[in-house]
Design a protein around this motif. Structure first.
Motif, PDB file in Angstrom:
ATOM      1  N   PRO A 103      45.306  16.699  36.500  1.00 48.12           N
ATOM      2  CA  PRO A 103      45.733  15.707  35.511  1.00 48.12           C
ATOM      3  C   PRO A 103      44.587  14.780  35.120  1.00 48.12           C
ATOM      4  O   PRO A 103      43.882  14.251  35.986  1.00 48.12           O
ATOM      5  CB  PRO A 103      46.853  14.952  36.229  1.00 48.12           C
ATOM      6  N   GLY A 104      44.399  14.603  33.808  1.00 48.09           N
ATOM      7  CA  GLY A 104      43.354  13.725  33.320  1.00 48.09           C
ATOM      8  C   GLY A 104      41.975  14.339  33.257  1.00 48.09           C
ATOM      9  O   GLY A 104      41.005  13.651  32.924  1.00 48.09           O
ATOM     10  N   SER A 105      41.863  15.634  33.556  1.00 42.70           N
ATOM     11  CA  SER A 105      40.543  16.277  33.529  1.00 42.70           C
ATOM     12  C   SER A 105      40.069  16.514  32.100  1.00 42.70           C
ATOM     13  O   SER A 105      38.875  16.443  31.809  1.00 42.70           O
ATOM     14  CB  SER A 105      40.558  17.590  34.317  1.00 42.70           C
ATOM     15  N   GLY A 106      40.982  16.821  31.188  1.00 41.22           N
ATOM     16  CA  GLY A 106      40.611  17.014  29.795  1.00 41.22           C
ATOM     17  C   GLY A 106      39.742  18.233  29.557  1.00 41.22           C
ATOM     18  O   GLY A 106      38.589  18.109  29.135  1.00 41.22           O
ATOM     19  N   PRO A 107      40.235  19.450  29.819  1.00 40.37           N
ATOM     20  CA  PRO A 107      39.420  20.655  29.631  1.00 40.37           C
ATOM     21  C   PRO A 107      38.913  20.777  28.200  1.00 40.37           C
ATOM     22  O   PRO A 107      39.673  20.619  27.256  1.00 40.37           O
ATOM     23  CB  PRO A 107      40.373  21.795  29.987  1.00 40.37           C
ATOM     24  N   ARG A 108      37.612  21.045  28.069  1.00 38.37           N
ATOM     25  CA  ARG A 108      36.988  21.114  26.743  1.00 38.37           C
ATOM     26  C   ARG A 108      36.481  22.523  26.439  1.00 38.37           C
ATOM     27  O   ARG A 108      36.948  23.162  25.520  1.00 38.37           O
ATOM     28  CB  ARG A 108      35.852  20.097  26.646  1.00 38.37           C
ATOM     29  N   HIS A 109      35.478  22.986  27.181  1.00 41.15           N
ATOM     30  CA  HIS A 109      34.937  24.332  26.970  1.00 41.15           C
ATOM     31  C   HIS A 109      34.985  25.111  28.273  1.00 41.15           C
ATOM     32  O   HIS A 109      34.972  24.528  29.368  1.00 41.15           O
ATOM     33  CB  HIS A 109      33.507  24.267  26.440  1.00 41.15           C
ATOM     34  N   LEU A 110      35.034  26.438  28.144  1.00 38.79           N
ATOM     35  CA  LEU A 110      35.217  27.297  29.310  1.00 38.79           C
ATOM     36  C   LEU A 110      34.416  28.580  29.150  1.00 38.79           C
ATOM     37  O   LEU A 110      33.959  28.922  28.059  1.00 38.79           O
ATOM     38  CB  LEU A 110      36.703  27.604  29.516  1.00 38.79           C
ATOM     39  N   ALA A 111      34.251  29.294  30.264  1.00 45.69           N
ATOM     40  CA  ALA A 111      33.567  30.586  30.256  1.00 45.69           C
ATOM     41  C   ALA A 111      34.126  31.436  31.386  1.00 45.69           C
ATOM     42  O   ALA A 111      34.526  30.915  32.442  1.00 45.69           O
ATOM     43  CB  ALA A 111      32.062  30.408  30.424  1.00 45.69           C
ATOM     44  N   PHE A 112      34.160  32.745  31.169  1.00 42.25           N
ATOM     45  CA  PHE A 112      34.658  33.689  32.167  1.00 42.25           C
ATOM     46  C   PHE A 112      33.522  34.517  32.747  1.00 42.25           C
ATOM     47  O   PHE A 112      32.544  34.843  32.059  1.00 42.25           O
ATOM     48  CB  PHE A 112      35.665  34.650  31.529  1.00 42.25           C
ATOM     49  N   ASP A 113      33.685  34.879  34.010  1.00 47.92           N
ATOM     50  CA  ASP A 113      32.873  35.901  34.658  1.00 47.92           C
ATOM     51  C   ASP A 113      33.842  36.787  35.416  1.00 47.92           C
ATOM     52  O   ASP A 113      34.189  36.512  36.561  1.00 47.92           O
ATOM     53  CB  ASP A 113      31.850  35.270  35.604  1.00 47.92           C
ATOM     54  N   GLY A 114      34.334  37.833  34.755  1.00 48.65           N
ATOM     55  CA  GLY A 114      35.398  38.638  35.338  1.00 48.65           C
ATOM     56  C   GLY A 114      36.657  37.805  35.503  1.00 48.65           C
ATOM     57  O   GLY A 114      37.147  37.217  34.538  1.00 48.65           O
ATOM     58  N   ASP A 115      37.158  37.701  36.728  1.00 52.57           N
ATOM     59  CA  ASP A 115      38.349  36.900  36.996  1.00 52.57           C
ATOM     60  C   ASP A 115      38.024  35.444  37.297  1.00 52.57           C
ATOM     61  O   ASP A 115      38.923  34.634  37.511  1.00 52.57           O
ATOM     62  CB  ASP A 115      39.131  37.495  38.181  1.00 52.57           C
TER      63      ASP A 115
END
Length: 299
Positions: free
Chosen positions: A164-176
């Motif tokens: 809660p309150g982290s505010g996800p902005r950008h992400l990336a995957f490496d497999g799972d």
């Protein structure tokens, strides 16, 4: 290689080339096989524009983004779909692409509701990035602390919930393995099933609003607005490898291609070039002056 720079200035800049005037092209994406570039027009009534890239940029097609203030676009690896994230109202949308890379058919509109504990930033959903992975659309929602998930036909799947309150902005995957930059709590989170590893995105003790995150080889890179740095973390366990100045003010986005790192410093109006040596950015002594750069796209 061509380098395209979008942002909040007068249009799309081509390094060594021309300016293509368009309103608020805050994010750019390239078609995987065609000479076509897509721009998100970050306006209250959002727009998506497709350009051919043979010679000077030339408009191919455009349509509404179906939401308020689109801030990110992504193209499916097949080249058949484009996704847009509308920050203003949290709406994401899917748009079919034809054999020319133009829009075709009706869009799939993915509206959302919800909120988070930060009353100033999380009163409602705020879609910030769209990522295709394993034929699932993942939408980072800063307002609801979720990575929303949809099938390619728009059918919803269970979201990935974050602190809660982290505010996800950008992400990336490496497999799972999933890496997420938290804009509101200044963290990077590694998601492995139900396990979460959370570390500060910067070693600076001041306020930090991480922006872009990218995985390259054995390293995770994240830009830190506030400290004005780029952090390099080991992908295996998020231990710190290095943290270097971004070369300007408010690093909103960056791109890695080969041994080069290009950092868009929004408030100081420049894109700074770095050379990667053993994964660590070193200034290359090269910069491009661009008003309010928000996205760098090497093609």
């Amino acid at each position: 290689m061509k380098l395209y720079i979008g942002g909040y200035g007068p249009g799309i800049f081509t390094v060594g080339g021309e300016l293509t005037r368009v309103a608020s092209p805050s994010f750019l994406a390239a078609h995987p096989t065609l000479p076509v570039l897509y721009a998100a027009g970050e306006l209250e009534r959002g727009w998506l524009t497709a350009y051919t890239t043979q010679g000077a940029l030339s408009p191919l097609d455009e349509r509404p983004s179906e939401g308020d203030s689109p801030c990110h676009v992504a193209v499916h690896p097949s080249g058949s779909l484009l996704a847009a994230a509308n920050y203003g109202d949290g709406t994401a949308s899917l748009h079919r692409l034809d054999e020319r890379g133009a829009f075709t058919g009706d869009p799939i509109v993915l509206r959302h509701v919800g909120s988070g504990p930060d009353i100033d930033r999380q009163a409602g959903p705020h879609a910030h990035q769209c990522v295709f992975h394993d034929d699932v659309l993942h939408v980072a929602d800063l307002g609801t602390d979720e990575i929303r998930r949809y099938r390619l036909d728009g059918a919803p799947l269970d979201p990935i919930t974050l602190a809660p309150g982290s505010g996800p902005r950008h992400l990336a995957f490496d497999g799972d393995r999933l890496y997420v930059a938290g804009e509101l709590d200044g963290t990077v989170t590694l998601v492995e099933g139900e396990r979460r590893t959370v570390v500060p995105a910067s070693r600076d003790s001041g306020q930090n609003f991480p922006s872009h995150l990218q995985l390259d080889g054995d390293f995770v890179y994240v830009a830190n607005r506030g400290p004005n740095t780029v952090s390099v973390l080991r992908a295996a366990d998020l231990t710190v490898v290095a943290e270097v100045p971004s070369g300007g003010d408010w690093p909103r986005h960056f791109a890695i291609t080969g041994d080069r790192l290009y950092v868009a410093n929004q408030n100081s109006g420049e894109v700074i070039v770095f050379t990667l040596k053993d994964g660590v950015p070193e200034p290359a002594g090269q910069a491009y002056e661009v008003p309010s750069p928000a996205c760098v796209l090497p093609v």
